[in-house]
Design a protein around this motif. Structure first.
Motif, mmCIF file in Angstrom:
data_model
loop_
_atom_site.group_PDB
_atom_site.id
_atom_site.type_symbol
_atom_site.label_atom_id
_atom_site.label_comp_id
_atom_site.label_asym_id
_atom_site.label_seq_id
_atom_site.Cartn_x
_atom_site.Cartn_y
_atom_site.Cartn_z
ATOM 1 N N ALA A 285 -9.376 60.243 -100.098
ATOM 2 C CA ALA A 285 -9.730 58.939 -100.679
ATOM 3 C C ALA A 285 -10.771 58.276 -99.786
ATOM 4 O O ALA A 285 -11.791 58.872 -99.479
ATOM 5 C CB ALA A 285 -8.477 58.089 -100.871
ATOM 6 N N ASP A 286 -10.505 57.055 -99.346
ATOM 7 C CA ASP A 286 -11.408 56.344 -98.437
ATOM 8 C C ASP A 286 -10.724 56.229 -97.085
ATOM 9 O O ASP A 286 -10.573 55.139 -96.528
ATOM 10 C CB ASP A 286 -11.765 54.967 -98.993
ATOM 11 N N GLY A 287 -10.334 57.364 -96.549
ATOM 12 C CA GLY A 287 -9.490 57.392 -95.359
ATOM 13 C C GLY A 287 -10.224 57.359 -94.038
ATOM 14 O O GLY A 287 -9.820 58.038 -93.092
ATOM 15 N N GLY A 288 -11.301 56.603 -93.935
ATOM 16 C CA GLY A 288 -11.997 56.465 -92.664
ATOM 17 C C GLY A 288 -12.954 57.612 -92.409
ATOM 18 O O GLY A 288 -13.292 58.395 -93.290
ATOM 19 N N GLY A 289 -13.426 57.723 -91.154
ATOM 20 C CA GLY A 289 -14.397 58.745 -90.804
ATOM 21 C C GLY A 289 -15.799 58.300 -91.169
ATOM 22 O O GLY A 289 -16.046 57.171 -91.614
ATOM 23 N N THR A 290 -16.737 59.192 -91.006
ATOM 24 C CA THR A 290 -18.152 58.843 -91.172
ATOM 25 C C THR A 290 -18.734 59.244 -92.521
ATOM 26 O O THR A 290 -19.862 58.883 -92.817
ATOM 27 C CB THR A 290 -18.977 59.507 -90.061
ATOM 28 N N ALA A 291 -18.022 59.996 -93.331
ATOM 29 C CA ALA A 291 -18.544 60.379 -94.648
ATOM 30 C C ALA A 291 -18.604 59.155 -95.550
ATOM 31 O O ALA A 291 -17.582 58.486 -95.759
ATOM 32 C CB ALA A 291 -17.673 61.458 -95.274
ATOM 33 N N PRO A 292 -19.755 58.849 -96.120
ATOM 34 C CA PRO A 292 -19.893 57.624 -96.911
ATOM 35 C C PRO A 292 -19.509 57.806 -98.372
ATOM 36 O O PRO A 292 -20.124 57.209 -99.267
ATOM 37 C CB PRO A 292 -21.392 57.333 -96.770
ATOM 38 N N ILE A 293 -18.484 58.606 -98.623
ATOM 39 C CA ILE A 293 -18.224 59.000 -100.005
ATOM 40 C C ILE A 293 -16.740 59.306 -100.169
ATOM 41 O O ILE A 293 -16.108 59.864 -99.261
ATOM 42 C CB ILE A 293 -19.103 60.221 -100.354
ATOM 43 N N PRO A 294 -16.113 58.908 -101.282
ATOM 44 C CA PRO A 294 -14.678 59.173 -101.465
ATOM 45 C C PRO A 294 -14.333 60.659 -101.388
ATOM 46 O O PRO A 294 -15.047 61.496 -101.918
ATOM 47 C CB PRO A 294 -14.404 58.607 -102.870
ATOM 48 N N HIS A 295 -13.255 60.962 -100.703
ATOM 49 C CA HIS A 295 -12.727 62.313 -100.506
ATOM 50 C C HIS A 295 -13.555 63.159 -99.532
ATOM 51 O O HIS A 295 -13.259 64.343 -99.345
ATOM 52 C CB HIS A 295 -12.544 63.054 -101.827
ATOM 53 N N GLY A 296 -14.582 62.574 -98.924
ATOM 54 C CA GLY A 296 -15.291 63.262 -97.846
ATOM 55 C C GLY A 296 -16.232 64.350 -98.322
ATOM 56 O O GLY A 296 -16.350 64.657 -99.514
ATOM 57 N N TRP A 297 -16.919 64.978 -97.337
ATOM 58 C CA TRP A 297 -17.903 66.018 -97.660
ATOM 59 C C TRP A 297 -17.294 67.279 -98.262
ATOM 60 O O TRP A 297 -17.943 67.930 -99.103
ATOM 61 C CB TRP A 297 -18.723 66.367 -96.422
ATOM 62 N N PRO A 298 -16.066 67.699 -97.908
ATOM 63 C CA PRO A 298 -15.539 68.918 -98.539
ATOM 64 C C PRO A 298 -15.480 68.835 -100.063
ATOM 65 O O PRO A 298 -15.580 69.862 -100.735
ATOM 66 C CB PRO A 298 -14.139 69.045 -97.928
ATOM 67 N N ALA A 299 -15.325 67.626 -100.598
ATOM 68 C CA ALA A 299 -15.247 67.453 -102.044
ATOM 69 C C ALA A 299 -16.591 67.109 -102.672
ATOM 70 O O ALA A 299 -16.675 66.992 -103.906
ATOM 71 C CB ALA A 299 -14.245 66.350 -102.379
ATOM 72 N N ASN A 300 -17.634 66.965 -101.849
ATOM 73 C CA ASN A 300 -18.896 66.456 -102.381
ATOM 74 C C ASN A 300 -20.137 67.197 -101.903
ATOM 75 O O ASN A 300 -21.253 66.815 -102.273
ATOM 76 C CB ASN A 300 -19.037 64.980 -102.021
ATOM 77 N N ALA A 301 -19.983 68.210 -101.081
ATOM 78 C CA ALA A 301 -21.123 68.964 -100.564
ATOM 79 C C ALA A 301 -20.985 70.441 -100.930
ATOM 80 O O ALA A 301 -19.982 70.866 -101.509
ATOM 81 C CB ALA A 301 -21.233 68.792 -99.050
ATOM 82 N N PHE A 302 -21.985 71.214 -100.565
ATOM 83 C CA PHE A 302 -22.048 72.630 -100.944
ATOM 84 C C PHE A 302 -21.301 73.497 -99.938
ATOM 85 O O PHE A 302 -21.328 73.254 -98.726
ATOM 86 C CB PHE A 302 -23.509 73.070 -101.025
ATOM 87 N N TRP A 303 -20.640 74.526 -100.446
ATOM 88 C CA TRP A 303 -19.960 75.520 -99.628
ATOM 89 C C TRP A 303 -20.773 76.817 -99.680
ATOM 90 O O TRP A 303 -20.990 77.377 -100.756
ATOM 91 C CB TRP A 303 -18.556 75.782 -100.150
ATOM 92 N N SER A 304 -21.202 77.298 -98.537
ATOM 93 C CA SER A 304 -21.992 78.519 -98.455
ATOM 94 C C SER A 304 -21.067 79.728 -98.325
ATOM 95 O O SER A 304 -20.232 79.789 -97.405
ATOM 96 C CB SER A 304 -22.933 78.449 -97.243
#
Length: 347
Positions: A74-93
């Protein structure tokens, strides 16, 4: 048993089970288990896949489906500016793959940690064995696996022993113009069949839906000493059963997202229905508490999801694991044992 790439999805298959993996946001897609002469497809897809959404929509929301990993949750802190963080919103190589295994590395770090995903199938096992390894980094982190089960005809939900069921301080949508909830916020109950309702009385969290047209979120906390964390969802009208399995010492919170037409703004627009999120994780901030999993070394988060035929549609009362099998028992005495690799959760 072959692996191929169709569109943007990589395929994995073993005897009795197959799935797709979308490396953009890391979705497990189209999970299908072939069991007792039927093909079971228990996972949910949002209805707006393929539509054009506003540019500020989170990447994962465009085609949210199946299961994906959140860090932070969710919005659980850290530096990712997006809900659920980068694992849920970025590319996996993709770094390795075979007919029954796929390994991928997230192109963004999470609080300084590199993240590696591994999905594994085994012949005859009706489960996806998944792990997310975080190497390095610093601080603490909330995490969760974000599985979504589709329940067009409703469902019955059972759990490993829990100490409590709690709602956060605020409902998912606090503005009545945006949506509505059926549960009281904050509230707590030891019996999930008698949870405080927003308008007085109680509602049964073990039934889906417990009321139409609502958006609700509940956190269930594992009882101390539980040997196996599990959630079982009987899909009424489908004759099958979804199973989620985890190590309760690592992931002591089962977060239940009841989404059944309770959000009115785009892209939800009252049409996101029949979705139950079964989100195994550790996210104390959802209850206003401090903590999380500690980064800095090598943290390997294990989870297994799957499904089996369950013709009686009886409520599950027990799930017990041996070294190489899992036995599910229903309230009217039915029982099924299926192959299961317990060492995946307890290496």
């Amino acid at each position: 048993m072959t692996i191929s790439r169709t569109a943007d999805h990589h395929r994995l298959s073993a005897r009795g089970i197959d799935l797709g993996f979308d490396p953009d946001c890391g979705f497990i897609c189209d999970l299908t288990v072939h069991d007792e002469g039927r093909s079971v497809q228990p996972m949910h897809r949002v209805p707006w896949i393929g539509e054009t959404l506003p540019s500020d929509t989170s990447p994962h929301l465009h085609r949210m489906q199946g299961d994906f990993f959140c860090a932070p949750f969710a919005d659980g802190g850290g530096t990712a500016p997006i809900p659920h963080g980068w694992p849920a919103n970025a590319f996996w190589s993709i770094t390795a793959h075979g007919p029954q295994m796929l390994e991928a590395r997230l192109v963004r770090d999470v609080e300084g940690a590199t993240v590696t995903k591994k999905l594994t199938l085994q012949d005859g096992h009706p489960f996806v064995y998944q792990s997310h390894r975080l190497d390095g980094g610093s601080g603490t982190l909330s995490v969760a696996n974000h599985a979504m089960v589709t329940l067009p005809d409703g469902g019955l939900i059972s759990f490993s022993p829990k100490t409590s069921f709690r709602t956060p301080s605020q409902p998912p949508e606090s503005d009545p113009a945006c949506g509505r909830s059926a549960l009281a916020y904050p509230a707590i109950a030891s019996d999930p069949r008698a949870f405080p309702a927003a308008d007085g009385g109680t509602l049964d969290l073990t039934r889906y839906p417990f009321r139409p047209g609502h958006e609700d979120f509940v956190v269930a906390t594992e009882a101390p000493g539980s040997p196996l964390g599990w959630t079982a969802v009987v899909r009424l009208g489908r004759g099958d059963l979804y199973l989620s399995l985890h190590n309760p010492a690592q992931l002591p919170m089962t977060m239940l997202w009841h989404s059944d037409g309770g959000r009115d703004y785009a892209p939800w627009s009252g049409r996101h229905r029949a979705c139950l999120g079964v989100e195994e994780g550790f996210a104390p901030h959802m209850l206003g508490e401090e903590g999380g999993l500690a980064l800095g070394g090598s943290l390997d988060i294990r989870h297994a999801i799957g499904c089996i035929a369950w013709p009686s549609e009886a409520r599950v009362t027990q799930v017990a694991a041996a070294v190489d099998s899992l036995t599910v028992t229903g309230e009217t005495g039915e029982s099924r044992s299926v192959p299961f690799d317990l060492s995946h959760l307890f290496p």
